[in-house]
Design a protein around this motif. Structure first.
Motif, short mmCIF file in Angstrom:
data_model
loop_
_atom_site.label_atom_id
_atom_site.label_comp_id
_atom_site.label_asym_id
_atom_site.label_seq_id
_atom_site.Cartn_x
_atom_site.Cartn_y
_atom_site.Cartn_z
N PHE A 34 42.57 75.97 -4.28
CA PHE A 34 42.87 76.21 -5.69
C PHE A 34 44.18 75.50 -6.05
O PHE A 34 44.94 75.10 -5.17
CB PHE A 34 42.96 77.71 -6.00
CG PHE A 34 44.03 78.44 -5.24
CD1 PHE A 34 45.27 78.67 -5.79
CD2 PHE A 34 43.78 78.92 -3.96
CE1 PHE A 34 46.25 79.34 -5.08
CE2 PHE A 34 44.75 79.60 -3.24
CZ PHE A 34 45.99 79.81 -3.81
N VAL A 35 44.39 75.32 -7.35
CA VAL A 35 45.64 74.80 -7.90
C VAL A 35 46.17 75.85 -8.86
O VAL A 35 45.47 76.83 -9.17
CB VAL A 35 45.45 73.44 -8.62
CG1 VAL A 35 44.96 72.37 -7.65
CG2 VAL A 35 44.53 73.56 -9.82
N ALA A 36 47.38 75.66 -9.34
CA ALA A 36 47.97 76.61 -10.29
C ALA A 36 48.59 75.84 -11.45
O ALA A 36 49.21 74.80 -11.24
CB ALA A 36 49.03 77.46 -9.60
N LEU A 82 45.31 80.32 -11.99
CA LEU A 82 44.71 79.67 -10.81
C LEU A 82 43.39 79.02 -11.22
O LEU A 82 42.55 79.64 -11.86
CB LEU A 82 44.49 80.70 -9.70
CG LEU A 82 45.71 81.50 -9.28
CD1 LEU A 82 45.38 82.38 -8.07
CD2 LEU A 82 46.90 80.61 -9.00
N MET A 83 43.24 77.74 -10.83
CA MET A 83 42.04 76.96 -11.17
C MET A 83 41.52 76.22 -9.95
O MET A 83 42.25 76.03 -8.97
CB MET A 83 42.37 75.87 -12.22
CG MET A 83 42.91 76.34 -13.52
SD MET A 83 43.08 75.02 -14.76
CE MET A 83 43.71 73.61 -13.88
N ARG A 84 40.28 75.73 -10.04
CA ARG A 84 39.71 74.88 -9.00
C ARG A 84 40.41 73.52 -9.04
O ARG A 84 40.72 73.02 -10.11
CB ARG A 84 38.22 74.64 -9.26
CG ARG A 84 37.36 75.76 -8.79
CD ARG A 84 35.88 75.50 -9.10
NE ARG A 84 35.08 76.66 -8.82
CZ ARG A 84 35.16 77.82 -9.46
NH1 ARG A 84 36.01 77.97 -10.42
NH2 ARG A 84 34.38 78.83 -9.11
N SER A 89 40.87 64.01 -11.95
CA SER A 89 40.83 64.45 -13.35
C SER A 89 42.26 64.61 -13.85
O SER A 89 43.00 65.46 -13.37
CB SER A 89 40.08 65.78 -13.44
OG SER A 89 40.07 66.25 -14.75
N PRO A 90 42.66 63.79 -14.82
CA PRO A 90 44.05 63.87 -15.30
C PRO A 90 44.31 65.18 -16.04
O PRO A 90 43.40 65.75 -16.65
CB PRO A 90 44.17 62.68 -16.25
CG PRO A 90 42.78 62.38 -16.67
CD PRO A 90 41.88 62.79 -15.55
N TRP A 91 45.52 65.65 -15.96
CA TRP A 91 45.94 66.86 -16.65
C TRP A 91 46.84 66.45 -17.79
O TRP A 91 47.95 65.94 -17.57
CB TRP A 91 46.64 67.80 -15.67
CG TRP A 91 47.07 69.10 -16.26
CD1 TRP A 91 48.35 69.51 -16.49
CD2 TRP A 91 46.22 70.17 -16.69
NE1 TRP A 91 48.35 70.77 -17.04
CE2 TRP A 91 47.05 71.19 -17.17
CE3 TRP A 91 44.83 70.36 -16.71
CZ2 TRP A 91 46.54 72.39 -17.66
CZ3 TRP A 91 44.34 71.55 -17.20
CH2 TRP A 91 45.18 72.55 -17.67
N LYS A 92 46.40 66.64 -19.01
CA LYS A 92 47.12 66.17 -20.21
C LYS A 92 48.37 66.97 -20.54
O LYS A 92 49.15 66.54 -21.37
CB LYS A 92 46.18 66.20 -21.42
CG LYS A 92 44.98 65.32 -21.30
CD LYS A 92 44.13 65.39 -22.55
CE LYS A 92 43.33 66.66 -22.57
NZ LYS A 92 42.32 66.73 -23.62
N HIS A 93 48.54 68.09 -19.93
CA HIS A 93 49.62 69.00 -20.33
C HIS A 93 50.73 69.11 -19.29
O HIS A 93 51.45 70.11 -19.25
CB HIS A 93 49.02 70.38 -20.60
CG HIS A 93 47.83 70.33 -21.50
ND1 HIS A 93 47.93 70.09 -22.85
CD2 HIS A 93 46.50 70.42 -21.23
CE1 HIS A 93 46.72 70.06 -23.38
NE2 HIS A 93 45.84 70.26 -22.41
N PRO A 98 52.78 72.29 -16.19
CA PRO A 98 52.39 71.47 -15.04
C PRO A 98 51.28 72.08 -14.18
O PRO A 98 51.29 73.29 -13.93
CB PRO A 98 53.67 71.33 -14.23
CG PRO A 98 54.74 71.98 -14.99
CD PRO A 98 54.16 72.71 -16.14
N ARG A 99 50.37 71.22 -13.78
CA ARG A 99 49.34 71.61 -12.81
C ARG A 99 49.92 71.32 -11.43
O ARG A 99 50.27 70.19 -11.11
CB ARG A 99 48.05 70.82 -13.03
CG ARG A 99 46.96 71.19 -12.04
CD ARG A 99 45.65 70.51 -12.36
NE ARG A 99 45.76 69.07 -12.19
CZ ARG A 99 44.80 68.20 -12.47
NH1 ARG A 99 43.65 68.62 -12.96
NH2 ARG A 99 44.97 66.91 -12.29
#
Length: 153
Positions: A34-36, A82-84, A89-93, A98-99
């Motif tokens: 997972f990521v956060a 918490l996300m997969r 896949s870029p994170w725009k935010h 921050p991801r």
């Protein structure tokens, strides 16, 4: 078991179990299981338009449909959705929320830690692999930014 699923994020899951037993919080690596997404307290409060803990938890449960950790010991309060992991896949935010992924560790509370002090689950996981959908987290961020209040609190 949900706790096992989280512990298995470490190469040595027994270390996570020891940390939960000793301190109530285990330091787990992000990026594989997972990521956060780090969400400032002001941003979350702007998105849900409340600071009341029970209302806030209900709103985050409805909006994110996945687990969220709160750490009141850092930066005036920080939420972690918490996300997969989404490779490539870029994170725009990244600038505002921050991801956090590979190379980062997150303090993950024991499942029964659901209130202050310290790090606790504001929205606990319901089952193994229960994670927030990236679109739901993005929607929360976009809504907070659209209110124009995310940095005023």
């Amino acid at each position: 078991m949900i706790e096992d699923w989280f512990a298995d994020a470490q190469r040595a899951p027994e270390q996570a179990r020891r940390e939960w037993a000793d301190t109530g919080v285990a330091l787990l690596p992000l990026g594989t299981r997972f990521v956060a997404v780090r969400l400032a307290e002001a941003l979350v409060h702007a998105a849900v338009d409340t600071t009341q803990p029970q209302e806030l938890a209900a709103c985050l449960t409805r909006l994110l449909d996945g687990p969220v950790i709160f750490d009141g010991r850092t930066m005036g309060g920080t939420y972690y959705a918490l996300m997969r992991p989404r490779i490539g896949s870029p994170w725009k935010h990244q600038a505002i929320a921050p991801r956090l992924g590979a190379g980062t560790y997150l303090g993950v509370p024991r499942l029964d830690r659901r209130k202050p002090p310290g790090t606790y689950w504001i929205v606990p996981p319901r089952f193994e692999g229960d994670l927030c959908a990236p679109r739901a987290v993005e929607s929360l961020i976009v809504h907070a930014v659209s209110t124009g209040q995310e940095t005023e609190q």
